[in-house]
Design a protein around this motif. Sequence first.
Motif, short mmCIF file in Angstrom:
data_model
loop_
_atom_site.label_atom_id
_atom_site.label_comp_id
_atom_site.label_asym_id
_atom_site.label_seq_id
_atom_site.Cartn_x
_atom_site.Cartn_y
_atom_site.Cartn_z
N GLN A 1 -33.84 7.64 -99.47
CA GLN A 1 -32.54 7.31 -98.93
C GLN A 1 -31.48 7.45 -100.01
N ILE B 1 -38.98 3.92 -97.95
CA ILE B 1 -38.24 5.16 -98.08
C ILE B 1 -37.00 4.98 -98.92
N VAL C 1 -40.07 10.34 -91.92
CA VAL C 1 -41.17 10.43 -92.87
C VAL C 1 -42.42 10.23 -92.03
N PHE D 1 -41.53 7.14 -89.78
CA PHE D 1 -40.41 6.25 -90.12
C PHE D 1 -39.13 7.05 -90.04
N GLY D 2 -38.20 6.56 -89.22
CA GLY D 2 -36.90 7.22 -89.19
C GLY D 2 -36.13 6.80 -90.43
N ILE D 3 -35.41 7.71 -91.01
CA ILE D 3 -34.59 7.34 -92.16
C ILE D 3 -33.26 6.81 -91.63
N THR D 4 -32.88 5.66 -92.09
CA THR D 4 -31.62 5.10 -91.64
C THR D 4 -30.51 6.04 -92.06
N MET E 1 -33.96 12.29 -89.54
CA MET E 1 -35.06 12.71 -90.38
C MET E 1 -36.16 11.66 -90.33
N LYS F 1 -14.23 11.62 -92.71
CA LYS F 1 -14.63 10.76 -91.59
C LYS F 1 -14.80 9.31 -92.04
N VAL G 1 -20.68 4.42 -94.90
CA VAL G 1 -20.26 3.48 -93.87
C VAL G 1 -21.47 2.82 -93.25
N LEU H 1 -12.87 6.31 -90.33
CA LEU H 1 -13.54 5.14 -89.78
C LEU H 1 -13.00 3.85 -90.37
N LEU I 1 -22.48 11.01 -87.01
CA LEU I 1 -21.34 11.69 -86.40
C LEU I 1 -21.35 13.18 -86.74
N GLN I 2 -21.82 13.47 -87.95
CA GLN I 2 -21.86 14.87 -88.34
C GLN I 2 -22.98 15.62 -87.64
N ASP J 1 -38.61 -0.13 -87.44
CA ASP J 1 -39.08 1.09 -88.07
C ASP J 1 -38.42 1.47 -89.39
N ASP J 2 -37.31 0.84 -89.68
CA ASP J 2 -36.65 1.23 -90.93
C ASP J 2 -37.28 0.47 -92.09
N LEU K 1 -23.41 6.04 -90.37
CA LEU K 1 -22.66 6.43 -89.18
C LEU K 1 -22.11 7.84 -89.37
N VAL K 2 -21.67 8.12 -90.59
CA VAL K 2 -21.05 9.42 -90.85
C VAL K 2 -22.05 10.53 -90.58
N GLN K 3 -23.29 10.33 -91.08
CA GLN K 3 -24.28 11.37 -90.88
C GLN K 3 -24.56 11.55 -89.40
#
Lengths: 474, 372, 375
Positions: C16, C12, B33, B15-18, B31, C28, C369, C32, B25-26, C6-7, B21-23
């Motif tokens: 999160q 999770i 699971v 599972f991708g962790i959502t 990540m 940022k 964001v 934005l 961009l950084q 998938d989310d 946008l900031v993350q």
Amino acid sequence: MSIRLEDYKERISSIAKEFKGERMGMLGLGIIVFMLILAVFAPWIAPDTDGRWADYDRWADNPRNAAPVWADYILPGSRAPHDIREDFDDMPTDEPGLKVIEYHYHNDYDYPPGDISIRVHGRDESASTVQIWIDWIREDGKEITLLDTSSTVGEESREFEERYTIRSDAGRENIYDWAYTYHMEHHPDDEDPPERVDPSRPLFAYTDENILRDPQSQRGDYVLRIEILGEDLEINEEASRVLFRGQIYGLMGTDSNRRDLAQGWIYGARYALITGGIVSIASIAIATVFGMTSAYFGGWVDEAMQRINEILIGIPMFPILIITIYSIGRSIWVFVAVYTILGWRGLAKIIRSRGIQIRQDTYVEAAVSLGSGSGRIILRHMVPQILPYALAEGALMIPAIIIAEAGLSVLGLGDPTIVTFGRMLDQANRGAATVSGYWWWVLLPGIGIILVGFSFIAAGMALERVVNPKMRQR
Amino acid sequence: MPKSIIRARNLTKKFGITQGLVQKLQGQPKMYVRAVDGIDFDVYNKRSLALVGESGCGKTTVGKLIMKLLDVTDGKLWVKGRDITKLTDHRELKAYRRTAQMIYQDPFSSLDPRFKVFDILEEPLLIHGIGDTIDERRAMIEEALEEVRLTPPEEFIDRYPHMLSGGQRQRVAIARCLILHPTFIVADEPVSMLDVSVRAELLNLMKDLMDEEDLTYLYITHDISTTRFFTEDIGVMYLGDLVEKGPVGEVLDNPLHPYTQALLTAVPEPEPDRLDRIKEIPIKGEIPSGTNVPKGCRFHPRCPYAKKICRKKQPREKTVDHKLHRAKCHFAGEIEFKMRVRKVGKGGKVSKVEEIGIDELRDEETVPDELK
Amino acid sequence: MAIFPDDQKTYIHNLQYDISITMPASWKYFALRTLNAVIVLLVVVFLISLLFSHLADEQLEGTVAEEVRGYAQGLPEEMPVEERRQRIEEYRQERIDHYGLEDPFWEKVLRRTWDTFIFDFGDANSMQVPGGEGSAVIEIIMHYLPRTILLFTTSAVIYILLGIAVGLKAAQVAGTRLDKFLSLFGIVTSSMPMWWVGMLAILIFSFGLGWFPASAYPFPVGVEGWEYYSGVLRRMIMPMATIVLVLFGGRAWAVRNMVTSVLQDDYIMAARAKGVPEKKVIYGHTLKTASPPIVTAAILAFLMSIGGAMITEVIFTWPGMGYLLRRAIFEAHDVPVIMGIVFITTFLWVVGYLIADLVYGYLDPRVEVGAEKKV
């Protein structure tokens, strides 16, 4: 696959059961039903109003700036009601060609009629003109000649008609001249007597020192006598009449253009429900489709849709309404369209988050594992769940819609072809109702707005409490 | 050896962790699971498999992968010889769903509260176009209700879920599966939300249906005590990995992995007269987060027997006696399991702690009475 | 094809939450949000220009015709007719080119979009800068804007403070009659048009009691110091009281709800159980948690009321933006002025919205964001 009524039936009946326990909600619902009845039957309850609001001839028979009839019960003093006289007393005369008719008026009010309008209609087969005198015989025996004129008889029709009101120049002049003599008796040195009281007031007043300053109503019987001298005279009883224009009129009074505010109010309610109803239902529909699609598909679809929604939410409603209505046209439908286009955005956000919750319910997943397609799941499992919720939120939108419409009217952007609460208030503002003390003209249309707003808020909040389990815990 | 109807090889689900946008961009790396981390197993025809483990170990994810409620990230998954990871066509998917069904843990949320029992059972028929007339469908629905012992069916057919007890609801859920005559059912903790009194009854029903309907179950549970009675095979999952698997009797009587052993000791004391004892699971700490799987053997931070190698090297599957009984432990078959037992005296005072060997303890274990 | 992407959020969720709570609100985020605001502004300006293009052109054509008439009158009388006609025609073309009236439609729309975006609204069609020279729209607006800001900001500060104070009080006495009355008061006042309450205020306090002037116009002129300020204050009290009266009930109600919901949180229960004084529970613990939404919602509620407040100006003839707008619409039909006011209102709204957002992001480090508010 189709939507089946049964999917909604159980939900509706269970909601209805719980809703009955909400006192405010039931009150709101009651008001809504009452307003709906008014709105639906408006053309019968208040005939000939829609489309003729700005047609002053339509209202010519009403008094000007009359308070509602119930004002007598809550305010000190008594006020003359509106009195239309179709029948007169035909007095016998000896002189051939002379007709004398009389109207009797019993003044029992602190505020006597504000205006007397007279229309005499008749035929004379041989004379080319007829002579008309109108006299006012008071309780104390004093007499005033209100009018002394001649009227031309039509050559073809052989008919004549004379219209007269005491507010006409002739009327004012005669009344003030008459009152002036009594005024001078008490104020012999007054070189510049006041002439600003209503011309009707000295007519019914004691002839004391206040007759031109602060006339006091004299109770008793008054007679309006009309003498007509012709040759072969006949008076048309049906077309002749006298209006003692009241100080109070109807359930809601009248405005400075003599319009019956109660009739306008009924149409105000009608248009408030129409605009509020259409905008909120359309917004609910768009928001449900948008929010559910976003919630159901998730992922990048959701991301993109939320991004678009965020930009929409940043757009201010009020300026957009101004520019669109100003440039496209002052029509209620432009208002409805623009408000709908921007109105659903906040709702969509709420529905989306609710939709995400529902999507995670196991029975939705169970339906997927049974092989249901997206359409079936959305329509059969999710929409019936979300719809009452959306309806509650939609009802909560309505006050803002009606207030916005009214506000635009005050800015001069109301639809001139219809009657709304806002337009009535705009006219009150421009007609200086506030500084003249015409409280009913300001108060009642505003109460209309509040009533519609309050009823939908009360019903919407009750419905929200019933359908949103999270709120019920509070 | 019976034919395998489900075969999973290197089955993986991430599972991708959502990220905001900031993350993104950084430039933070995405990540994941690893809910299911490259597991192999088979389910053989008419040999039901139980998946046991603590919550969050990935056992439900396996069920959902089989049901195609989630997409496989990596690896292969064959059902009846067909690779269902490649199943994308809408019609084929629908046909597949007819043969595999799922029973959910919570019968209170798995039935749409606005549907009557009739509607709930009619829905799968409508979806798959079974039964031309409403009478035909009604007959099938009644038959299904009878099969799950909701008799007489007329009494239940017009009820709403909230008018049924938990056990009755779960029976309706089972009937909803049976009505499509599947060959395979994923039962995700089917009794854990029910009253203890009806659990055995329901498991018995499911067991009977297995024979009557030619069914095979994937039985997902955290309650290892029910597996011996219910299934033929068992797999023990820990943190996305299948740490031990094999025939149920083999595994339960002779656990090779310390985690399995720990689960076995967690079985509640079945004998009322032995309430004077409190057994303690000799494993420590809590289950780590799925984003941060420990290196080496993933159980080592909690394992009381961990050695240096456990921190370094991932263990491979090992067999000891039975060739179908495998465990992922470096020391499989070499550990002498111990557990601590505290004696409780009168007034709940703990008097004494002693260590007892697992064999010694097991002699005292019995299958719960109601399952006999 | 899996129905569920998938989310899988529930799975999770906790993770999160951990990640986002440790994520500081970065520059940022601000960038934005600002970008979003600029996009909104551009969209609205484009809409304004598109919708007003036709009307603005019509008014410009009128202006050109007037200029040409003036030019023709200025030409010497003895000039031959032919030459005269030619000179006029040349001049007309020169003016048309000057205003770019014959440019392609989209070019005109885009030019107007950009000009409006950089606050270059051009000259008013018929309105003048009061007491000044010329008719530049921006100068006209700048003449009225300060009074709007004076009225609005004073009212906003008062109503927000009053709303918070009363809301806290209601939360403390939740469930009592006072609390219920305040809730009802909030519901009723928030379904009232603000400017209508203004009309009632005039009826009662100007017509009935004669305490305040019914009209704020004309503003005191030619006086200075105390006399000027007291004159302004006298005119300001009624519109200000109206705005405060209509808005603070709803605010108090919102504050009350936020505070009571926080009061039910476990850690507040724990604090109470530990014997922390009730005052400290409310002002210390609860207010700290509830303040980001309270501040944001207060700013947003005020932005929402801008329309109503501008109409309130009309009712009190308070010579601000709303009053100017009504005159531009109703009396002068002055398209450039309307465009300017609409743009400035939008600009203030978008900036206010941005501030609300940033304040929230600053006060509440969990905000992120793109993702919905967590927990």
